[in-house]
Scaffold this motif. Structure first.
Motif, PDB file in Angstrom:
ATOM      1  N   GLY A  40      38.208  54.000  47.524  1.00  0.00           N
ATOM      2  CA  GLY A  40      37.474  53.142  48.451  1.00  0.00           C
ATOM      3  C   GLY A  40      36.973  51.867  47.808  1.00  0.00           C
ATOM      4  N   VAL A  41      35.991  51.246  48.476  1.00  0.00           N
ATOM      5  CA  VAL A  41      35.379  50.006  47.996  1.00  0.00           C
ATOM      6  C   VAL A  41      33.876  50.233  47.888  1.00  0.00           C
ATOM      7  CG1 VAL A  41      34.971  47.558  48.436  1.00  0.00           C
ATOM      8  CG2 VAL A  41      37.155  48.591  49.096  1.00  0.00           C
ATOM      9  N   LEU A  42      33.318  49.894  46.725  1.00  0.00           N
ATOM     10  CA  LEU A  42      31.886  50.022  46.491  1.00  0.00           C
ATOM     11  C   LEU A  42      31.309  48.658  46.155  1.00  0.00           C
ATOM     12  CD1 LEU A  42      29.270  51.710  45.933  1.00  0.00           C
ATOM     13  CD2 LEU A  42      30.068  51.892  43.550  1.00  0.00           C
ATOM     14  N   GLY A  50      41.449  57.887  33.168  1.00  0.00           N
ATOM     15  CA  GLY A  50      42.851  58.003  32.792  1.00  0.00           C
ATOM     16  C   GLY A  50      43.758  57.093  33.584  1.00  0.00           C
ATOM     17  N   ASP A  51      43.189  56.311  34.505  1.00  0.00           N
ATOM     18  CA  ASP A  51      43.977  55.394  35.330  1.00  0.00           C
ATOM     19  C   ASP A  51      44.060  54.026  34.662  1.00  0.00           C
ATOM     20  OD1 ASP A  51      44.405  57.178  37.522  1.00  0.00           O
ATOM     21  OD2 ASP A  51      42.333  56.817  38.156  1.00  0.00           O
ATOM     22  N   LYS A  52      45.027  53.216  35.109  1.00  0.00           N
ATOM     23  CA  LYS A  52      45.099  51.829  34.656  1.00  0.00           C
ATOM     24  C   LYS A  52      44.017  51.043  35.391  1.00  0.00           C
ATOM     25  CE  LYS A  52      48.372  48.071  33.772  1.00  0.00           C
ATOM     26  NZ  LYS A  52      48.469  48.177  32.309  1.00  0.00           N
ATOM     27  N   VAL A  53      43.284  50.219  34.650  1.00  0.00           N
ATOM     28  CA  VAL A  53      42.094  49.560  35.184  1.00  0.00           C
ATOM     29  C   VAL A  53      42.169  48.060  34.911  1.00  0.00           C
ATOM     30  CG1 VAL A  53      39.573  49.421  35.064  1.00  0.00           C
ATOM     31  CG2 VAL A  53      40.718  51.637  34.786  1.00  0.00           C
ATOM     32  N   LEU A  54      41.755  47.280  35.916  1.00  0.00           N
ATOM     33  CA  LEU A  54      41.602  45.835  35.759  1.00  0.00           C
ATOM     34  C   LEU A  54      40.120  45.506  35.902  1.00  0.00           C
ATOM     35  CD1 LEU A  54      43.294  43.079  35.629  1.00  0.00           C
ATOM     36  CD2 LEU A  54      42.816  42.936  38.072  1.00  0.00           C
ATOM     37  N   ILE A  55      39.562  44.793  34.925  1.00  0.00           N
ATOM     38  CA  ILE A  55      38.165  44.367  34.981  1.00  0.00           C
ATOM     39  C   ILE A  55      38.134  42.852  35.020  1.00  0.00           C
ATOM     40  CG2 ILE A  55      35.927  44.380  33.815  1.00  0.00           C
ATOM     41  CD1 ILE A  55      36.802  46.988  32.441  1.00  0.00           C
ATOM     42  N   SER A  56      37.476  42.305  36.037  1.00  0.00           N
ATOM     43  CA  SER A  56      37.379  40.856  36.197  1.00  0.00           C
ATOM     44  C   SER A  56      35.931  40.425  36.021  1.00  0.00           C
ATOM     45  CB  SER A  56      37.891  40.433  37.579  1.00  0.00           C
ATOM     46  OG  SER A  56      37.840  39.036  37.741  1.00  0.00           O
ATOM     47  N   THR A  57      35.705  39.452  35.129  1.00  0.00           N
ATOM     48  CA  THR A  57      34.352  38.967  34.857  1.00  0.00           C
ATOM     49  C   THR A  57      34.158  37.577  35.448  1.00  0.00           C
ATOM     50  OG1 THR A  57      34.914  37.886  32.771  1.00  0.00           O
ATOM     51  CG2 THR A  57      34.394  40.234  32.681  1.00  0.00           C
ATOM     52  N   GLY A  58      32.901  37.139  35.493  1.00  0.00           N
ATOM     53  CA  GLY A  58      32.599  35.857  36.113  1.00  0.00           C
ATOM     54  C   GLY A  58      33.064  34.656  35.323  1.00  0.00           C
ATOM     55  N   VAL A 115      37.510  46.405  38.868  1.00  0.00           N
ATOM     56  CA  VAL A 115      36.062  46.211  38.784  1.00  0.00           C
ATOM     57  C   VAL A 115      35.781  44.723  38.718  1.00  0.00           C
ATOM     58  CG1 VAL A 115      33.971  46.621  37.443  1.00  0.00           C
ATOM     59  CG2 VAL A 115      35.732  48.403  37.575  1.00  0.00           C
ATOM     60  N   PHE A 116      34.965  44.234  39.634  1.00  0.00           N
ATOM     61  CA  PHE A 116      34.528  42.841  39.620  1.00  0.00           C
ATOM     62  C   PHE A 116      33.087  42.798  39.120  1.00  0.00           C
ATOM     63  CE2 PHE A 116      37.652  43.119  43.074  1.00  0.00           C
ATOM     64  CZ  PHE A 116      38.525  42.078  42.751  1.00  0.00           C
ATOM     65  N   ASP A 117      32.903  42.383  37.868  1.00  0.00           N
ATOM     66  CA  ASP A 117      31.557  42.199  37.339  1.00  0.00           C
ATOM     67  C   ASP A 117      31.083  40.794  37.719  1.00  0.00           C
ATOM     68  OD1 ASP A 117      29.202  42.503  35.992  1.00  0.00           O
ATOM     69  OD2 ASP A 117      30.104  42.955  34.048  1.00  0.00           O
ATOM     70  N   GLU A 118      29.761  40.603  37.845  1.00  0.00           N
ATOM     71  CA  GLU A 118      29.226  39.328  38.337  1.00  0.00           C
ATOM     72  C   GLU A 118      29.927  38.945  39.653  1.00  0.00           C
ATOM     73  OE1 GLU A 118      26.577  37.858  36.865  1.00  0.00           O
ATOM     74  OE2 GLU A 118      26.600  39.596  35.567  1.00  0.00           O
ATOM     75  N   ALA A 124      41.061  51.473  44.288  1.00  0.00           N
ATOM     76  CA  ALA A 124      39.601  51.468  44.290  1.00  0.00           C
ATOM     77  C   ALA A 124      39.089  50.114  43.807  1.00  0.00           C
ATOM     78  CB  ALA A 124      39.072  52.580  43.391  1.00  0.00           C
ATOM     79  N   TRP A 125      38.113  49.584  44.540  1.00  0.00           N
ATOM     80  CA  TRP A 125      37.463  48.335  44.148  1.00  0.00           C
ATOM     81  C   TRP A 125      35.970  48.595  43.949  1.00  0.00           C
ATOM     82  CZ3 TRP A 125      39.068  43.325  47.240  1.00  0.00           C
ATOM     83  CH2 TRP A 125      40.369  42.965  46.884  1.00  0.00           C
ATOM     84  N   VAL A 126      35.430  48.064  42.854  1.00  0.00           N
ATOM     85  CA  VAL A 126      33.992  48.106  42.598  1.00  0.00           C
ATOM     86  C   VAL A 126      33.517  46.683  42.374  1.00  0.00           C
ATOM     87  CG1 VAL A 126      32.179  48.871  41.023  1.00  0.00           C
ATOM     88  CG2 VAL A 126      34.063  50.425  41.615  1.00  0.00           C
ATOM     89  N   LEU A 127      32.581  46.233  43.176  1.00  0.00           N
ATOM     90  CA  LEU A 127      32.012  44.890  43.042  1.00  0.00           C
ATOM     91  C   LEU A 127      30.545  45.049  42.679  1.00  0.00           C
ATOM     92  CD1 LEU A 127      34.013  45.004  45.783  1.00  0.00           C
ATOM     93  CD2 LEU A 127      33.694  42.541  45.583  1.00  0.00           C
TER      94      LEU A 127
END
Length: 661
Positions: free
Chosen positions: A44-46, A68-76, A229-232, A407-410
Motif C-alpha cells: 500500500g501507500v503510507l 529482503g526486497d529491492k528498495v529505492l530510497i529518494s531524499t530531498g 521510500v520518499f524521505d523529506e 509499496a510507497w512510504v512518504l
C-alpha cells in the motif's frame, strides 16, 4: 518480519543500542517502523509524519533492510542523499551485520563525462580564467583516481563551478553507445550498479526526471523495486511541478547556434550554409528578447502567456524563432550521421523545437485541454529570457507512476496541518493512502518559547521590516548562541542584515547574509562561529541542522504566504476559485502552515537544544486563521512580552530538559 524482529532491533538490548553511539529506544520510532513493515507487506501507500527526533531514518531503513526486497530510497537533496549513503546506511549495515549491496545514483550532470572532458582540454578558448585551468587539471586527476566520477567527491572544485557544465553531459549531447569512452562511462557504471543493488539511493530530482522521461515515452532509467521510500516528502509537490514542466531559454538557443556552427564548419563545411542558418537563429532569438522587454518591467520580471504586452508582436517573433529553429534542425538532420557532434546538435535542436511548439499551444484565446491543463509564463531579466510551462496539477501523473502492488512510504516532519493530511494528499493524488503521525519526543514547553511581539506594525506597513530588525536587537544581545533570521523575501534579507549590522557594531558577533557565499559555506561558518547571526530567505527555511548553543534564537519576519505574482500559484488559485472552492483556506493557508512549521523546526534538533522562536507577524495571533498556524507548530511555551523572551534567553533551561521538572 514480525513485531518480535523489530523489538529485537530497536530494543534497549538490541544491535542499535549496542552499536550506535547515543542511541535511545523510542516508542514512536518503533511504531513508525512497524507501520512501514505493514505497508511493505500489503503493497500500500503510507503517508507518515514523524516529528523531529523520532528517528525516522532508522525507522524506514530497518524494515527496508530486513524485507529482503529491492528498495529505492529518494531524499530531498543531494546532500541528504550523500549523508544517507556514506554515513547512515553503513552504520546500520554494520550494526545489523547484513551484507546489503547499496548503490548511489544521481542525475547525469553529477558525473564527469570523459568525452566532454577531453573536448574541453583540446579547446584553447574553452577556459575562462586561470582558476578554470587549475580546476580542469584537478578534474583530470580526479577522473584517473575516482571509481565514481561523482563531482561531490572532488570538494576542491565547488559543485557550483561553471566548469562542471562543460565536463558533464546532457541527455541531448550524450553520444551513448557511439562514445569512444563508453566502457569507462561513470554514469553507465552507476546505472548498472543500481540495477544490480539491493538498495538504491536517489534524490527527488532524479526520481521526477525519470517520471518526466516516462511521460515522453522514454524507457525507465531507475530500477523496478518492491518498496519506494520518499524521505523529506514535503518537497515532492514542488519538485514534481518543476520536473513535469518544461522551460526553454534564449541562452540555450544561442548556445545551440554556436555549437552547430562550430561542428558544421569542422565536419561538413560544404554541405550546408551553416553560418547563415545559425545567424538566422541568433537574430530570431534576439528579436524575441527585444519584443518581450516590457515583461522585464512587470512585477517579478515575468508575465503569464495571456499577460504578455503587445501579444501580436510577440507571437510573430515566436513564430519566426520556431521557423529558424526548424530550418536549422532540418539541416542538421541531413548531416547528423557524419559526426557525433552534429548528431548531438540535431538532438538538441529537436528537443528545443518540441518544447517551443508545446509552449505555444494552445494558441492565444483557446482554452487549455482539461486533462493536461498547464500554466505558461515568460521571465525576462538582464541576462536571460525563459519560457516556462508547468502543469496545474501533478496528482494524476505522480500517483500513476506507482506500479501495482508496489509499496510507497512518504515521510517527513511536516506533512499535515494540525494532523490533517488532506492538502498534501490532494497535491500528489494520494487520497486513498493510509496516514499516521508520531509526535516528537522533545519537551517543547520546557525547551522552547514562542514569542510574537505586540508592538510591531502590520506586515504590509512600509516600516515593518525595520521595526522587526529593531525588535530583534535586545534578543540578540541576550542570546549567547547563534541566531538564524528567516525572511520571506530577498529584499528583506538585505534590509534586516543591514539593520542588525548597524545595531551590533560594538559587538564581536558576525552577521552573515544569503548571497555572500554559497549556502554550504555560510552554514559551515555559522556553525563554527557559535554566536553568529545568519539572515536568509527561502533556501534556509529547511534542511538546516545546527544542534546545541550554535543556534538558540530563530526569528521569522512574516507568515510565509507564497508571493501573489507566482504564475503557478496564481493559476492554481484561479482554478480552485473556478471550481467553487476557497483558494485561501484550501491552498494558501495550508502551504503557509507547512512552511512555517519547517522554519520553526530549525530551533530544537536534540534533547539538549533550547531557545526562542520569534514570529514578527502579528496575524499569527490576531487573525482568526492564525490559530490554525500556531497550533500546527511545536507546543512551545508562548508569550507576547519581550521581557519574558529576553529572560528565557538569559537563563536557559536545565542542560537536560527531559529530566527537568
Amino acid at each position: 518480519m514480525s513485531s518480535d524482529d523489530l523489538n529485537a532491533v530497536f530494543g534497549p538490548e538490541g544491535p542499535l543500542a549496542r552499536q550506535l553511539p547515543g542511541y535511545v529506544p523510542r516508542e514512536a520510532q518503533q511504531a513508525l517502523s512497524a507501520a512501514i513493515r505493514d505497508t511493505v507487506a500489503d503493497g500500500g501507500v503510507l503517508v507518515a509524519e514523524a516529528g523531529t527526533g523520532t528517528g525516522k531514518t532508522w525507522a524506514y531503513l530497518v524494515p527496508a533492510f530486513l524485507s529482503g526486497d529491492k528498495v529505492l530510497i529518494s531524499t530531498g537533496t543531494r546532500t541528504l542523499q550523500d549523508q544517507l549513503f556514506r554515513r547512515d546506511i553503513p552504520r546500520l549495515r554494520e550494526a545489523l551485520a547484513l551484507s546489503v549491496d547499496v548503490a548511489l545514483l544521481k542525475g547525469r550532470g553529477n558525473y564527469v563525462c570523459h568525452y566532454h572532458l577531453e573536448r574541453l582540454e583540446q579547446d584553447e578558448r574553452g577556459l575562462k580564467s586561470r582558476e578554470e585551468i587549475a580546476q580542469l587539471r584537478q578534474i583530470r586527476q580526479f577522473t584517473q583516481l575516482s571509481p565514481s566520477g561523482d563531482k561531490a567527491d572532488l570538494p576542491a572544485v565547488p559543485e557550483t563551478a561553471d566548469i562542471w557544465n562543460r565536463v558533464t553531459s546532457t541527455r541531448e549531447n550524450c553520444l551513448g553507445q557511439e562514445c569512444p569512452f563508453v566502457r569507462d562511462c561513470f554514469l553507465l557504471k552507476a546505472r548498472r550498479h543500481a540495477q544490480e543493488a539491493d538498495v538504491v539511493v536517489v534524490n527527488h530530482a532524479l526520481f521526477m526526471a525519470d517520471l518526466a522521461l516516462r511521460e515522453e515515452g522514454i524507457p525507465d532509467l531507475l530500477p523496478e523495486t518492491r518498496l519506494v521510500v520518499f524521505d523529506e516528502a514535503h518537497q515532492l509537490p514542488e519538485t514534481a511541478t518543476r520536473f513535469l514542466g518544461q522551460s526553454v531559454s534564449l541562452h540555450q538557443l544561442l548556445d545551440l547556434a554556436r555549437q552547430t556552427e562550430a561542428a558544421g564548419l569542422a565536419q561538413a563545411r560544404e554541405a550546408v550554409r551553416w553560418s547563415e542558418h545559425c545567424q538566422a537563429l541568433e537574430s530570431a532569438a534576439r528579436e524575441l528578447r527585444l519584443v518581450s522587454a516590457p515583461v522585464g518591467r512587470m512585477p517579478g520580471g515575468r508575465a503569464t502567456f495571456d499577460q504578455i504586452p503587445e501579444p501580436e508582436a510577440f507571437d510573430a517573433a515566436l513564430d519566426a524563432l520556431v521557423g529558424a529553429l526548424d530550418t536549422l534542425a532540418e539541416a542538421l538532420g541531413t548531416q547528423e550521421e557524419r559526426h557525433p557532434d552534429l548528431a548531438a546538435a540535431a538532438r538538441t535542436a529537436r528537443t528545443l523545437r518540441a518544447r517551443l511548439l508545446q509552449w505555444a499551444q494552445p494558441a492565444r484565446g483557446l482554452p487549455e485541454p482539461e486533462n493536461q491543463a498547464a500554466v505558461r509564463w515568460l521571465e525576462h531579466s538582464t541576462h536571460s529570457v525563459r519560457l516556462h510551462r508547468a502543469p496545474l496539477s501533478v496528482a494524476r501523473i505522480f500517483s500513476g507512476f506507482r506500479r501495482p502492488e508496489q509499496a510507497w512510504v512518504l515521510t517527513s516532519a511536516t506533512l499535515s496541518v494540525r494532523g490533517n493530511f488532506a492538502h498534501f494528499q490532494h497535491q500528489l493524488g494520494l487520497g486513498d493512502a493510509r496516514t499516521a503521525s508520531w509526535a516528537s519526543p522533545f519537551d517543547y514547553p520546557a525547551q522552547g518559547l514562542l514569542y510574537v511581539p505586540r508592538t510591531l506594525p502590520w506586515p504590509n506597513d512600509p516600516g515593518f521590516t525595520d521595526a522587526f530588525a529593531q525588535a530583534l536587537l535586545p534578543l540578540v544581545d541576550a542570546c549567547a548562541g547563534g541566531v538564524l533570521v528567516l525572511c520571506t523575501t530577498l529584499r528583506a534579507v538585505d534590509r534586516v542584515a543591514d539593520q542588525l549590522l548597524r545595531g551590533l557594531l560594538s559587538s564581536d558577533r558576525p552577521v552573515m547574509r544569503q548571497g555572500e557565499a554559497t549556502r554550504g559555506v555560510l552554514l559551515e561558518r555559522f556553525r563554527s562561529a557559535g554566536n553568529a547571526v545568519l539572515v536568509g530567505s527561502t533556501s534556509f527555511w529547511e534542511g538546516i541542522d545546527v544542534p546545541g548553543d550554535a543556534l538558540t534564537l530563530v526569528a521569522i519576519d512574516k507568515l510565509p504566504f507564497a508571493p501573489p505574482d507566482d504564475p503557478v500559484l496564481e493559476a492554481r488559485l484561479n482554478a480552485c476559485r473556478a471550481e467553487g472552492g476557497n483558494p485561501f483556506m484550501e491552498y494558501q493557508l495550508p502551504q503557509a502552515a507547512l512552511l512555517l512549521k519547517q522554519g520553526a523546526g530549525r530551533l530544537i534538533r536534540s534533547e539538549q537544544d533550547w531557545g526562542v522562536l520569534v514570529v514578527g507577524d502579528g496575524r499569527l495571533v490576531d487573525k482568526p486563521y492564525g490559530r490554525l498556524l500556531w497550533q500546527g507548530l511545536p507546543p512551545f511555551a508562548r508569550t507576547r512580552d519581550a521581557a519574558v523572551a529576553v529572560d528565557f534567553l538569559s537563563n536557559p533551561p536545565a542542560a537536560d530538559p527531559l529530566t527537568a521538572s
